[in-house]
Design a protein around this motif. Structure first.
Motif, PDB file in Angstrom:
ATOM      1  N   ASP A 256      58.092   1.188   7.899  1.00 35.92           N
ATOM      2  CA  ASP A 256      58.025   0.793   6.490  1.00 35.92           C
ATOM      3  C   ASP A 256      56.957  -0.298   6.365  1.00 35.92           C
ATOM      4  O   ASP A 256      57.193  -1.462   6.699  1.00 35.92           O
ATOM      5  N   ALA A 257      55.777   0.084   5.888  1.00 34.02           N
ATOM      6  CA  ALA A 257      54.639  -0.835   5.877  1.00 34.02           C
ATOM      7  C   ALA A 257      54.896  -2.073   5.033  1.00 34.02           C
ATOM      8  O   ALA A 257      54.577  -3.203   5.454  1.00 34.02           O
ATOM      9  N   ASP A 258      55.452  -1.904   3.851  1.00 31.66           N
ATOM     10  CA  ASP A 258      55.680  -3.063   2.985  1.00 31.66           C
ATOM     11  C   ASP A 258      56.682  -4.031   3.599  1.00 31.66           C
ATOM     12  O   ASP A 258      56.512  -5.255   3.545  1.00 31.66           O
ATOM     13  N   LEU A 259      57.739  -3.482   4.207  1.00 27.74           N
ATOM     14  CA  LEU A 259      58.746  -4.331   4.845  1.00 27.74           C
ATOM     15  C   LEU A 259      58.152  -5.096   6.019  1.00 27.74           C
ATOM     16  O   LEU A 259      58.355  -6.312   6.156  1.00 27.74           O
ATOM     17  N   ILE A 260      57.403  -4.410   6.867  1.00 25.17           N
ATOM     18  CA  ILE A 260      56.820  -5.053   8.054  1.00 25.17           C
ATOM     19  C   ILE A 260      55.782  -6.090   7.657  1.00 25.17           C
ATOM     20  O   ILE A 260      55.735  -7.187   8.219  1.00 25.17           O
ATOM     21  N   TYR A 261      54.952  -5.762   6.669  1.00 29.73           N
ATOM     22  CA  TYR A 261      53.916  -6.705   6.251  1.00 29.73           C
ATOM     23  C   TYR A 261      54.521  -8.026   5.807  1.00 29.73           C
ATOM     24  O   TYR A 261      54.080  -9.108   6.238  1.00 29.73           O
ATOM     25  N   GLU A 262      55.539  -7.964   4.956  1.00 34.99           N
ATOM     26  CA  GLU A 262      56.173  -9.206   4.496  1.00 34.99           C
ATOM     27  C   GLU A 262      56.915  -9.903   5.633  1.00 34.99           C
ATOM     28  O   GLU A 262      56.946 -11.140   5.708  1.00 34.99           O
ATOM     29  N   ALA A 263      57.491  -9.141   6.555  1.00 41.50           N
ATOM     30  CA  ALA A 263      58.235  -9.736   7.667  1.00 41.50           C
ATOM     31  C   ALA A 263      57.322 -10.369   8.704  1.00 41.50           C
ATOM     32  O   ALA A 263      57.789 -11.146   9.548  1.00 41.50           O
ATOM     33  N   MET A 264      56.021 -10.091   8.672  1.00 48.03           N
ATOM     34  CA  MET A 264      55.081 -10.686   9.621  1.00 48.03           C
ATOM     35  C   MET A 264      54.430 -11.959   9.093  1.00 48.03           C
ATOM     36  O   MET A 264      53.540 -12.521   9.737  1.00 48.03           O
ATOM     37  N   GLN A 265      54.887 -12.447   7.945  1.00 49.05           N
ATOM     38  CA  GLN A 265      54.350 -13.707   7.419  1.00 49.05           C
ATOM     39  C   GLN A 265      54.903 -14.892   8.220  1.00 49.05           C
ATOM     40  O   GLN A 265      55.977 -14.817   8.820  1.00 49.05           O
ATOM     41  N   ASP A 266      54.157 -15.983   8.205  1.00 47.92           N
ATOM     42  CA  ASP A 266      54.505 -17.148   9.036  1.00 47.92           C
ATOM     43  C   ASP A 266      54.161 -18.446   8.319  1.00 47.92           C
ATOM     44  O   ASP A 266      53.161 -18.519   7.602  1.00 47.92           O
ATOM     45  N   LYS A 267      55.013 -19.459   8.529  1.00 45.45           N
ATOM     46  CA  LYS A 267      54.709 -20.798   8.009  1.00 45.45           C
ATOM     47  C   LYS A 267      54.816 -21.872   9.089  1.00 45.45           C
ATOM     48  O   LYS A 267      54.843 -23.067   8.772  1.00 45.45           O
ATOM     49  N   SER A 288      46.089  -6.072   3.592  1.00 44.97           N
ATOM     50  CA  SER A 288      47.479  -5.709   3.320  1.00 44.97           C
ATOM     51  C   SER A 288      47.581  -4.185   3.296  1.00 44.97           C
ATOM     52  O   SER A 288      46.563  -3.483   3.221  1.00 44.97           O
ATOM     53  N   PRO A 289      48.800  -3.628   3.347  1.00 45.34           N
ATOM     54  CA  PRO A 289      48.943  -2.165   3.266  1.00 45.34           C
ATOM     55  C   PRO A 289      48.382  -1.577   1.975  1.00 45.34           C
ATOM     56  O   PRO A 289      47.978  -0.417   1.947  1.00 45.34           O
ATOM     57  N   LYS A 290      48.330  -2.384   0.914  1.00 47.57           N
ATOM     58  CA  LYS A 290      47.804  -1.880  -0.357  1.00 47.57           C
ATOM     59  C   LYS A 290      46.287  -1.749  -0.326  1.00 47.57           C
ATOM     60  O   LYS A 290      45.710  -0.841  -0.956  1.00 47.57           O
ATOM     61  N   THR A 291      45.622  -2.646   0.396  1.00 49.15           N
ATOM     62  CA  THR A 291      44.157  -2.596   0.466  1.00 49.15           C
ATOM     63  C   THR A 291      43.661  -1.827   1.681  1.00 49.15           C
ATOM     64  O   THR A 291      42.513  -1.391   1.701  1.00 49.15           O
ATOM     65  N   GLN A 292      44.512  -1.668   2.691  1.00 53.90           N
ATOM     66  CA  GLN A 292      44.121  -1.023   3.944  1.00 53.90           C
ATOM     67  C   GLN A 292      45.166   0.030   4.318  1.00 53.90           C
ATOM     68  O   GLN A 292      46.166  -0.294   4.976  1.00 53.90           O
ATOM     69  N   GLY A 294      47.415   2.434   6.191  1.00 50.30           N
ATOM     70  CA  GLY A 294      47.744   2.494   7.611  1.00 50.30           C
ATOM     71  C   GLY A 294      48.127   1.158   8.204  1.00 50.30           C
ATOM     72  O   GLY A 294      48.806   1.089   9.232  1.00 50.30           O
ATOM     73  N   LEU A 295      47.689   0.066   7.566  1.00 49.21           N
ATOM     74  CA  LEU A 295      48.019  -1.263   8.078  1.00 49.21           C
ATOM     75  C   LEU A 295      49.489  -1.575   7.850  1.00 49.21           C
ATOM     76  O   LEU A 295      50.030  -1.313   6.766  1.00 49.21           O
ATOM     77  N   LEU A 296      50.122  -2.148   8.869  1.00 51.67           N
ATOM     78  CA  LEU A 296      51.515  -2.585   8.750  1.00 51.67           C
ATOM     79  C   LEU A 296      51.632  -4.097   8.618  1.00 51.67           C
ATOM     80  O   LEU A 296      52.445  -4.604   7.850  1.00 51.67           O
ATOM     81  N   GLY A 304      45.312 -17.839  19.302  1.00 51.18           N
ATOM     82  CA  GLY A 304      44.049 -17.410  18.740  1.00 51.18           C
ATOM     83  C   GLY A 304      42.918 -17.570  19.754  1.00 51.18           C
ATOM     84  O   GLY A 304      43.135 -17.996  20.878  1.00 51.18           O
ATOM     85  N   PRO A 305      41.702 -17.212  19.329  1.00 51.50           N
ATOM     86  CA  PRO A 305      41.302 -16.793  17.989  1.00 51.50           C
ATOM     87  C   PRO A 305      41.502 -15.299  17.692  1.00 51.50           C
ATOM     88  O   PRO A 305      41.178 -14.847  16.600  1.00 51.50           O
ATOM     89  N   THR A 306      42.020 -14.534  18.671  1.00 52.59           N
ATOM     90  CA  THR A 306      42.195 -13.098  18.451  1.00 52.59           C
ATOM     91  C   THR A 306      43.180 -12.829  17.312  1.00 52.59           C
ATOM     92  O   THR A 306      44.183 -13.524  17.169  1.00 52.59           O
ATOM     93  N   ILE A 307      42.873 -11.808  16.528  1.00 52.28           N
ATOM     94  CA  ILE A 307      43.735 -11.337  15.456  1.00 52.28           C
ATOM     95  C   ILE A 307      44.433 -10.061  15.922  1.00 52.28           C
ATOM     96  O   ILE A 307      43.799  -9.175  16.502  1.00 52.28           O
ATOM     97  N   LEU A 308      45.721  -9.975  15.675  1.00 53.93           N
ATOM     98  CA  LEU A 308      46.490  -8.776  15.974  1.00 53.93           C
ATOM     99  C   LEU A 308      46.825  -8.074  14.667  1.00 53.93           C
ATOM    100  O   LEU A 308      47.447  -8.658  13.778  1.00 53.93           O
ATOM    101  N   ALA A 309      46.407  -6.818  14.546  1.00 56.72           N
ATOM    102  CA  ALA A 309      46.759  -6.000  13.390  1.00 56.72           C
ATOM    103  C   ALA A 309      47.536  -4.790  13.881  1.00 56.72           C
ATOM    104  O   ALA A 309      47.091  -4.096  14.811  1.00 56.72           O
ATOM    105  N   LEU A 310      48.692  -4.545  13.311  1.00 57.13           N
ATOM    106  CA  LEU A 310      49.494  -3.379  13.661  1.00 57.13           C
ATOM    107  C   LEU A 310      49.252  -2.304  12.622  1.00 57.13           C
ATOM    108  O   LEU A 310      49.250  -2.581  11.420  1.00 57.13           O
ATOM    109  N   ALA A 311      49.046  -1.063  13.082  1.00 58.07           N
ATOM    110  CA  ALA A 311      48.691   0.006  12.145  1.00 58.07           C
ATOM    111  C   ALA A 311      49.125   1.356  12.687  1.00 58.07           C
ATOM    112  O   ALA A 311      49.290   1.538  13.897  1.00 58.07           O
ATOM    113  N   THR A 312      49.262   2.301  11.777  1.00 61.07           N
ATOM    114  CA  THR A 312      49.634   3.668  12.145  1.00 61.07           C
ATOM    115  C   THR A 312      48.463   4.638  12.040  1.00 61.07           C
ATOM    116  O   THR A 312      48.502   5.724  12.619  1.00 61.07           O
TER     117      THR A 312
END
Length: 350
Positions: A256-267, A288-292, A294-296, A304-312
């Motif tokens: 579920d892309a929308d669920l995972i995207y919001e669950a991967m936020q951090d503060k 975000s899944p809306k702009t990209q 397949g992105l989760l 860092g500095p590496t970025i991790l993006a999870l996608a299908t």
């Protein structure tokens, strides 16, 4: 011949600061040969080191300076073995980028412990080897993922401060040459049993990891220095809520892309490290899944500095879009599309 393979890892997944890690399909590999016909080695501590891969020409090749062999010596000395068997040749092939947030030091520590276990014929279990790893690498997320494999959550129990301060124990966070690991002639303290505890989560087979690797390093020490000493209850609750959801959401198929995207936020850490990584805020806010499709989800990998993006799907397009943001900020990057290394570290005897 002995071959030791240890995967790279990404830690601090989304809200899982110092908790979540995943091993990925780039492997540090040691090839070890012992010539028992040589009884008086010309190499210090009976160990010859050769090296290829990331950091070649910069990584120390002396057994008492290299993080892998220094770790191995600590473990051997805990078992009344003062040096490597004569004569030991360790060839290191390291494709894991150093200082980029992909667990290079964690992989080195795991490899060093496994090296000692193999050449010293110690017959340690993976769980016991992990105790030695955690005396050196004091954060469990990378080393636990690298040793055990897959997507893992972990925690440490409190240790005796006196034993942790012993200077015979090398420390991994001051690369390229770790502090500690001093040969005092004394037997180092055996780690307590069961320092670290972990659980392996499932992982939806559709999900791949895109790692965007900028061409500069960020040390763990400097990235930890920018973090606050205290957090608000609001920010901690924000992360805990998402952590509780993410560890199950990534196991479900289809994801579920929308669920995972919001669950991967951090503060807890990403906003404070933004100043160390030009372009990071724009990357995190623009993808975000809306702009990209397949992105989760997307997050900083480790310190860092590496970025991790999870996608299908659309993995290359997602990577290119992130590279374009970094390019606007004067940063060139490379990228890899990886899968989980579910089995973790292994020793192969030939």
């Amino acid at each position: 011949m002995i071959t030791i393979k240890v995967p790279c890892s990404s830690a601090n997944i989304g809200p899982g600061f110092d908790v979540l890690g995943i091993s990925l399909s780039v492997w540090l590999e040691l090839t070890v040969n012992i010539d028992r016909n040589i009884t008086n080695s010309t190499y210090p501590l009976n160990c010859k080191i050769t090296y290829e891969g990331d950091g070649a020409g910069k990584v120390p090749l002396e057994a008492d300076h290299n993080l892998i062999t220094r770790t191995a010596l600590y473990v051997l000395r805990c078992h009344q073995q003062r040096a490597f068997p004569a004569e030991t040749h360790v060839h290191i092939n390291n494709p894991i980028p150093l200082g980029r947030g992909l667990g290079s030091s964690g992989a080195a520590v795991v490899a060093g412990v496994m090296l000692a276990n193999a050449v010293g014929e110690l017959n340690l279990s993976k769980d016991r080897m992990m105790d030695f790893c955690l005396m050196i690498e004091r954060h469990p997320d990378n080393v636990m993922a690298a040793m055990m494999g897959g997507f893992v959550g972990s925690y440490l129990r409190e240790l005796n401060e006196e034993d942790m301060a012993r200077k015979e124990i090398p420390l991994a966070e001051v690369l390229p040459e770790p502090a500690g690991g001093v040969d005092t002639g004394l037997e180092p303290p055996q780690p307590p049993m069961g320092i670290g505890h972990y659980i392996k989560y499932g992982w939806a087979q559709e999900v791949k990891a895109i790692t965007i690797i900028p061409n500069f390093e960020v040390s763990t020490a400097s990235s930890r220095a920018v973090l606050p000493k205290q957090y608000t209850a609001k920010d901690m609750i924000f992360n805990l809520q998402r952590l509780a959801v993410l560890t199950t959401a990534l196991t479900r198929s289809p994801p579920d892309a929308d669920l995972i995207y919001e669950a991967m936020q951090d503060k807890v850490h990403q906003q404070y490290r933004a100043g160390l990584i030009p372009g990071l805020p724009e990357v995190l806010s623009s993808m975000s899944p809306k702009t990209q499709p397949g992105l989760l989800g997307i997050c900083l990998s480790g310190a860092g500095p590496t970025i991790l993006a999870l996608a299908t799907e659309n993995h290359d397009q997602i990577a290119e879009n992130i590279l374009a943001v970094f390019k606007k900020n004067g940063i060139t990057c490379s990228y890899k599309i990886l899968t989980p290394a579910h089995e973790g570290a292994e020793i192969i005897y030939a």
